[in-house]
Design a protein around this motif. Structure first.
Motif, PDB file in Angstrom:
ATOM      1  N   ILE A   1       8.439  -0.919  -7.841  1.00 36.26           N
ATOM      2  CA  ILE A   1       7.858  -1.618  -6.683  1.00 36.26           C
ATOM      3  C   ILE A   1       8.317  -3.070  -6.658  1.00 36.26           C
ATOM      4  O   ILE A   1       8.697  -3.595  -5.611  1.00 36.26           O
ATOM      5  CB  ILE A   1       6.318  -1.525  -6.708  1.00 36.26           C
ATOM      6  CG1 ILE A   1       5.878  -0.083  -6.468  1.00 36.26           C
ATOM      7  CG2 ILE A   1       5.695  -2.452  -5.666  1.00 36.26           C
ATOM      8  CD1 ILE A   1       4.402   0.181  -6.711  1.00 36.26           C
TER       9      ILE A   1
ATOM     10  N   LYS B   1       5.673   0.294 -11.677  1.00 32.94           N
ATOM     11  CA  LYS B   1       5.375  -1.141 -11.597  1.00 32.94           C
ATOM     12  C   LYS B   1       6.666  -1.936 -11.430  1.00 32.94           C
ATOM     13  O   LYS B   1       6.737  -2.873 -10.620  1.00 32.94           O
ATOM     14  CB  LYS B   1       4.607  -1.598 -12.844  1.00 32.94           C
ATOM     15  CG  LYS B   1       4.007  -2.998 -12.701  1.00 32.94           C
ATOM     16  CD  LYS B   1       3.067  -3.339 -13.843  1.00 32.94           C
ATOM     17  CE  LYS B   1       2.368  -4.666 -13.603  1.00 32.94           C
ATOM     18  NZ  LYS B   1       1.434  -5.027 -14.687  1.00 32.94           N
TER      19      LYS B   1
ATOM     20  N   PHE C   1      -5.115   6.159  -9.569  1.00 35.68           N
ATOM     21  CA  PHE C   1      -5.882   4.903  -9.570  1.00 35.68           C
ATOM     22  C   PHE C   1      -7.204   5.032 -10.327  1.00 35.68           C
ATOM     23  O   PHE C   1      -7.877   4.026 -10.573  1.00 35.68           O
ATOM     24  CB  PHE C   1      -6.125   4.410  -8.128  1.00 35.68           C
ATOM     25  CG  PHE C   1      -6.805   5.409  -7.235  1.00 35.68           C
ATOM     26  CD1 PHE C   1      -8.175   5.392  -7.079  1.00 35.68           C
ATOM     27  CD2 PHE C   1      -6.064   6.382  -6.564  1.00 35.68           C
ATOM     28  CE1 PHE C   1      -8.808   6.309  -6.263  1.00 35.68           C
ATOM     29  CE2 PHE C   1      -6.688   7.314  -5.742  1.00 35.68           C
ATOM     30  CZ  PHE C   1      -8.055   7.276  -5.584  1.00 35.68           C
TER      31      PHE C   1
ATOM     32  N   LEU D   1       3.293   5.786  -7.426  1.00 41.03           N
ATOM     33  CA  LEU D   1       2.338   6.165  -8.464  1.00 41.03           C
ATOM     34  C   LEU D   1       1.889   7.619  -8.321  1.00 41.03           C
ATOM     35  O   LEU D   1       1.672   8.317  -9.330  1.00 41.03           O
ATOM     36  CB  LEU D   1       1.125   5.242  -8.432  1.00 41.03           C
ATOM     37  CG  LEU D   1       1.188   3.933  -9.234  1.00 41.03           C
ATOM     38  CD1 LEU D   1       1.460   4.194 -10.710  1.00 41.03           C
ATOM     39  CD2 LEU D   1       2.188   2.959  -8.667  1.00 41.03           C
TER      40      LEU D   1
ATOM     41  N   LYS E   1       3.975   1.635  -1.004  1.00 42.49           N
ATOM     42  CA  LYS E   1       4.722   1.791  -2.257  1.00 42.49           C
ATOM     43  C   LYS E   1       3.815   2.226  -3.406  1.00 42.49           C
ATOM     44  O   LYS E   1       4.212   3.044  -4.248  1.00 42.49           O
ATOM     45  CB  LYS E   1       5.454   0.494  -2.591  1.00 42.49           C
ATOM     46  CG  LYS E   1       6.577   0.172  -1.604  1.00 42.49           C
ATOM     47  CD  LYS E   1       7.310  -1.096  -1.956  1.00 42.49           C
ATOM     48  CE  LYS E   1       8.358  -1.425  -0.897  1.00 42.49           C
ATOM     49  NZ  LYS E   1       9.355  -0.320  -0.717  1.00 42.49           N
ATOM     50  N   LEU E   2       2.619   1.699  -3.462  1.00 44.26           N
ATOM     51  CA  LEU E   2       1.675   2.124  -4.497  1.00 44.26           C
ATOM     52  C   LEU E   2       1.354   3.614  -4.351  1.00 44.26           C
ATOM     53  O   LEU E   2       1.391   4.368  -5.335  1.00 44.26           O
ATOM     54  CB  LEU E   2       0.386   1.301  -4.414  1.00 44.26           C
ATOM     55  CG  LEU E   2       0.418  -0.110  -4.994  1.00 44.26           C
ATOM     56  CD1 LEU E   2      -0.848  -0.875  -4.594  1.00 44.26           C
ATOM     57  CD2 LEU E   2       0.538  -0.087  -6.519  1.00 44.26           C
TER      58      LEU E   2
ATOM     59  N   ARG F   1       0.838  -1.201   0.000  1.00 45.95           N
ATOM     60  CA  ARG F   1       0.000   0.000   0.000  1.00 45.95           C
ATOM     61  C   ARG F   1       0.877   1.257   0.000  1.00 45.95           C
ATOM     62  O   ARG F   1       0.644   2.197  -0.770  1.00 45.95           O
ATOM     63  CB  ARG F   1      -0.923  -0.017   1.231  1.00 45.95           C
ATOM     64  CG  ARG F   1      -1.764   1.236   1.371  1.00 45.95           C
ATOM     65  CD  ARG F   1      -2.642   1.176   2.601  1.00 45.95           C
ATOM     66  NE  ARG F   1      -3.727   0.235   2.414  1.00 45.95           N
ATOM     67  CZ  ARG F   1      -3.871  -0.893   3.113  1.00 45.95           C
ATOM     68  NH1 ARG F   1      -2.987  -1.222   4.042  1.00 45.95           N
ATOM     69  NH2 ARG F   1      -4.897  -1.694   2.892  1.00 45.95           N
TER      70      ARG F   1
ATOM     71  N   TYR G   1      -2.259  -3.143  -8.792  1.00 46.42           N
ATOM     72  CA  TYR G   1      -0.863  -3.318  -9.213  1.00 46.42           C
ATOM     73  C   TYR G   1      -0.776  -4.209 -10.449  1.00 46.42           C
ATOM     74  O   TYR G   1      -0.099  -3.875 -11.431  1.00 46.42           O
ATOM     75  CB  TYR G   1      -0.026  -3.927  -8.086  1.00 46.42           C
ATOM     76  CG  TYR G   1       1.399  -4.194  -8.535  1.00 46.42           C
ATOM     77  CD1 TYR G   1       2.339  -3.181  -8.566  1.00 46.42           C
ATOM     78  CD2 TYR G   1       1.779  -5.465  -8.969  1.00 46.42           C
ATOM     79  CE1 TYR G   1       3.629  -3.409  -9.019  1.00 46.42           C
ATOM     80  CE2 TYR G   1       3.066  -5.706  -9.435  1.00 46.42           C
ATOM     81  CZ  TYR G   1       3.983  -4.672  -9.452  1.00 46.42           C
ATOM     82  OH  TYR G   1       5.246  -4.902  -9.927  1.00 46.42           O
TER      83      TYR G   1
ATOM     84  N   HIS H   1       8.173  -6.487 -13.170  1.00 48.25           N
ATOM     85  CA  HIS H   1       6.716  -6.680 -13.078  1.00 48.25           C
ATOM     86  C   HIS H   1       6.241  -8.080 -13.448  1.00 48.25           C
ATOM     87  O   HIS H   1       5.079  -8.414 -13.245  1.00 48.25           O
ATOM     88  CB  HIS H   1       6.012  -5.672 -14.000  1.00 48.25           C
ATOM     89  CG  HIS H   1       6.368  -5.867 -15.443  1.00 48.25           C
ATOM     90  ND1 HIS H   1       7.330  -5.123 -16.083  1.00 48.25           N
ATOM     91  CD2 HIS H   1       5.899  -6.742 -16.381  1.00 48.25           C
ATOM     92  CE1 HIS H   1       7.437  -5.519 -17.343  1.00 48.25           C
ATOM     93  NE2 HIS H   1       6.578  -6.497 -17.548  1.00 48.25           N
TER      94      HIS H   1
ATOM     95  N   LEU I   1      -5.794  -3.854  -3.816  1.00 48.39           N
ATOM     96  CA  LEU I   1      -4.440  -3.333  -4.036  1.00 48.39           C
ATOM     97  C   LEU I   1      -3.677  -4.201  -5.029  1.00 48.39           C
ATOM     98  O   LEU I   1      -3.007  -3.694  -5.934  1.00 48.39           O
ATOM     99  CB  LEU I   1      -3.676  -3.270  -2.711  1.00 48.39           C
ATOM    100  CG  LEU I   1      -4.149  -2.252  -1.673  1.00 48.39           C
ATOM    101  CD1 LEU I   1      -3.409  -2.448  -0.357  1.00 48.39           C
ATOM    102  CD2 LEU I   1      -3.963  -0.816  -2.172  1.00 48.39           C
TER     103      LEU I   1
END
Length: 298
Positions: free
Chosen positions: A184, A181, A108, A99, A94-95, A92, A171, A193, A167
């Motif tokens: 992370i 992507k 998002f 982003l 890192k997103l 969470r 991703y 990824h 989540l």
């Protein structure tokens, strides 16, 4: 037509005994069957049956072993839930961070950065339900202060309420050209990824089993996580080939938690749990005989 009638606890005990399950302590059986439903416990004595149609038990099958399996499974779920919580919070974080910096706080909702807009709409619908249900003060204050802004609250507010499942879907649905992507994935030891989405999917599924108190002990798990050929951090030398068993998923969780919380006690707690219940066969989880000597688990 289904015509079976409900049994009393005493009738269940008598039937189990007639089928070959040794119940030496009937008070123990009465206690468990009054607090744990018959069909929940049935998942633990099912492998003890030699005839699955007539429900005849193998010789030396004991109710005490059923109880041990049940309690082992319950404690295993508690242990994994704790590990998964740390993985979820890291993902969470890192997103939100990567982003929001690469795009903006409402990334998002940006259909241009996702592969499948239909899947994104479904995920956003779930997220909206989570936000609408929220009683958190920071959400209430945001809605009051910015009531004319019809967008979701920014990522650092909205994603704090978002489930691990949503989540992981966000991703996994990101286009592979999105820099974050890969960033992370690299920060979580998955290199790029290609691998991380399948890891997160399997962990999210296990989290759901834990949250709904479902049996994990000998469950064949759906999906097959993609495995790195040369992980940058400690891994197992003897890589399991049966990806449906829990062990490979435990390995992935251990790999991630070693990066997220290097001083974790996952290995010790798992070893202690298996030692506490010696009647539990580690092979049912897909554990290798010498798994404790693997670099990953040391």
């Amino acid at each position: 037509m289904y015509d079976k009638q409900s049994f009393t606890i005493e009738q269940h005990i008598k039937q189990l005994q007639q089928r070959g399950l040794a119940i030496t302590n009937e008070q123990l059986a009465i206690h468990y069957l009054s607090h744990v439903s018959y069909y929940r416990l049935a998942g633990y004595w099912w492998p003890m049956q030699s005839d699955k149609e007539k429900h005849i038990f193998k010789p030396n099958s004991k109710f005490e072993d059923v109880v041990a399996l049940y309690n082992f499974d319950r404690e295993l779920r508690i242990l994994l839930f704790d590990v998964i919580e740390k993985i979820e919070i890291s993902l969470r974080t890192k997103l939100i961070y990567h982003l929001s910096h690469e795009f903006d706080p409402w990334w998002f909702q940006n259909t241009n950065i996702f592969e499948n807009s239909g899947a994104l709409i479904e995920t956003l619908a779930s997220i909206k339900e989570e936000v609408d249900r929220s009683k958190d003060i920071f959400i209430k204050e945001h809605k009051q202060k910015y009531k004319d802004d019809l967008r979701f609250p920014p990522a650092w507010k909205t994603l704090e309420l978002t489930s691990f499942g949503s989540l992981s879907k966000l991703y996994g649905n990101l286009k592979n050209t999105i820099n974050a992507k890969d960033t992370i994935a690299k920060e979580l030891g998955a290199v790029n990824h290609t691998y991380l989405p399948s890891w997160l999917q399997s962990i999210a599924q296990i989290r759901n089993y834990c949250a709904h108190h479902s049996r994990l002990w000998n469950k064949n798990l759906p999906g097959a996580p993609k495995l790195l050929s040369k992980p940058p951090y400690k891994w197992v030398n003897d890589v399991p080939t049966d990806n449906q068993k829990l062990y490979i998923h435990l390995c992935i969780m251990k790999y991630l938690i070693n990066i997220i919380a290097p001083e974790n006690s996952f290995s010790v707690k798992l070893i202690d749990l298996l030692a506490k219940y010696p009647s539990v066969d580690p092979n049912a989880l897909g554990m290798k005989p010498d798994w404790t000597n693997e670099p990953l688990w040391k």
